[in-house]
Design an enzyme around this catalytic site. Structure first.
Site, mmCIF file in Angstrom:
data_model
loop_
_atom_site.group_PDB
_atom_site.id
_atom_site.type_symbol
_atom_site.label_atom_id
_atom_site.label_comp_id
_atom_site.label_asym_id
_atom_site.label_seq_id
_atom_site.Cartn_x
_atom_site.Cartn_y
_atom_site.Cartn_z
ATOM 1 C CE LYS A 9 0.816 1.389 4.544
ATOM 2 N NZ LYS A 9 1.663 2.411 4.898
ATOM 3 N N PRO A 94 9.299 -3.864 -0.470
ATOM 4 C CG PRO A 94 9.788 -1.823 -1.158
ATOM 5 C CD PRO A 94 8.730 -2.769 -1.020
ATOM 6 C CB ALA A 96 11.575 -1.731 7.834
ATOM 7 N N GLY A 101 4.489 -4.141 4.104
ATOM 8 C CA GLY A 101 5.039 -5.484 3.589
ATOM 9 C C GLY A 101 4.723 -6.756 4.701
ATOM 10 C CG ASP A 136 -0.647 -0.201 8.244
ATOM 11 O OD1 ASP A 136 -1.482 0.562 8.327
ATOM 12 O OD2 ASP A 136 0.435 0.285 7.988
#
Ligand code: C5P
Length: 306
Positions: A9, A94, A96, A101, A136
């Site tokens: 996102k 990616p 962090a 992720g 998230d």
């Protein structure tokens, strides 16, 4: 074996309210799911085991701190069964990086284990379990574009027309999300505005941003991009300003730090524009890699259930 594809996102708007008593911040968080994503596979196993491949695989924890492993255990406990699964993450998001992720892998593992164990858990229950895993994670189940309130877990899908084209510039090394929120509070204290819930106005979604999404207008969306964590990410990683400037100089319609960073997101006018922008950003030397992609795309879903 079950394979689940899950998106990363970008927050096209990240309005950050004051620090709450529980250590979280109230958000007006407009999530946007992009095609850059991970794949999580679930196979029959003994206990919960986890493997990972991809360019950043060495930075992915393979113990029970990984949200995918935690998701498998949480789903099993919810149904009163023993967790037995061999999970594998093919990692492209990616690590962090401010693109959720780890949260994506948690959402994907919920969906993959639900299919492998043939549980048929209703979506509202999966969303509740996802919210327990992290702020998230529910959005990674839902995908598309959504407004996240509360700490980001209370989701309302938003209307959007067509596709938007993006480039994500990946930095060397990640940023810790709690550290970036702490820096946001520190900057607010230093500016004299205060950082508590009582002192910071409750953020709200920007009507111009919502209209740009609904109307499929990348120029208007670019003008409305906003991230209240950007100043904090730049304070911790000042060289990100060079990356943002390089993308804008190369013709990006708009640029912002993705979530808590350090990945930088650039909006392009179309797919060809995104390809050119990615090449220019790579050549600029201000990032480790630049990936063209698009969105919105759906949330975590089974793509192979053989
Ligand atoms: O929910 P999640 O585990 O992803 O949050 C990680 C950390 O990010 C929290 O412990 C908190 O420090 C910060 N955070 C926050 N406000 C939010 C979401 C996350 O302060 N709405």
């Amino acid at each position: 074996m079950i394979t689940v594809r899950v998106p990363a996102k970008v927050n096209v708007q990240l309005g950050v309210g004051g620090l709450r008593a529980d250590g979280f911040h109230d958000l007006a968080n407009v999530f946007f799911a992009v095609a850059l994503g991970d794949e999580v596979t679930a196979r029959p196993g003994t206990g919960v085991t986890l493997t990972c491949t991809g360019p950043d695989a060495d930075q992915v924890p393979l113990d029970d701190t990984n949200l995918a492993a935690r998701a498998a255990r949480l789903l099993a406990a919810h149904h009163g069964i023993e967790p037995h699964v061999a999970l594998h993450i093919a990692k492209a998001i990616p690590v962090a990086g401010g693109m959720a992720g780890g949260s994506a892998d948690g959402a994907a593992a919920l969906v993959a284990c639900d299919a492998l164990w043939q549980l048929g858990t209703p979506l509202p229950e999966l969303l509740d379990l996802a919210a327990d895993l992290g702020s998230d994670v529910p959005f990674a189940l839902l995908g598309g574009v959504a407004l996240g309130r509360g700490r980001g877990e209370l989701l309302e899908p938003l209307p959007v027309t067509g596709a938007f084209h993006w480039v994500f510039a990946v930095a060397d090394g990640g940023l810790s999300t709690p550290a970036v929120f702490r820096e946001c509070d520190r900057l607010r204290e230093a500016a004299g505005t205060g950082s508590s819930e009582a002192e910071v106005p409750t953020p709200d979604a920007d009507p111009a941003l919502l209209a740009a999404l609904a109307g499929g207008d990348p120029v208007a969306l670019a003008a409305a991009l906003a991230n209240d964590l950007q100043a904090a990410a730049l304070s911790l990683r000042p060289q990100l300003a060079d990356c943002l400037a390089a993308g804008l100089a190369a013709g990006a319609l708009g640029a912002l730090v993705s979530g808590s960073g350090p990945t930088c997101a650039f909006l392009a006018k179309d797919a060809a524009g995104a390809e050119q922008l990615a090449a220019a950003l790579t050549a600029s030397g201000t990032c480790r890699a630049a990936h063209p992609t698009y969105g919105p795309v759906p949330g975590a879903r089974v793509v192979d259930g053989a």
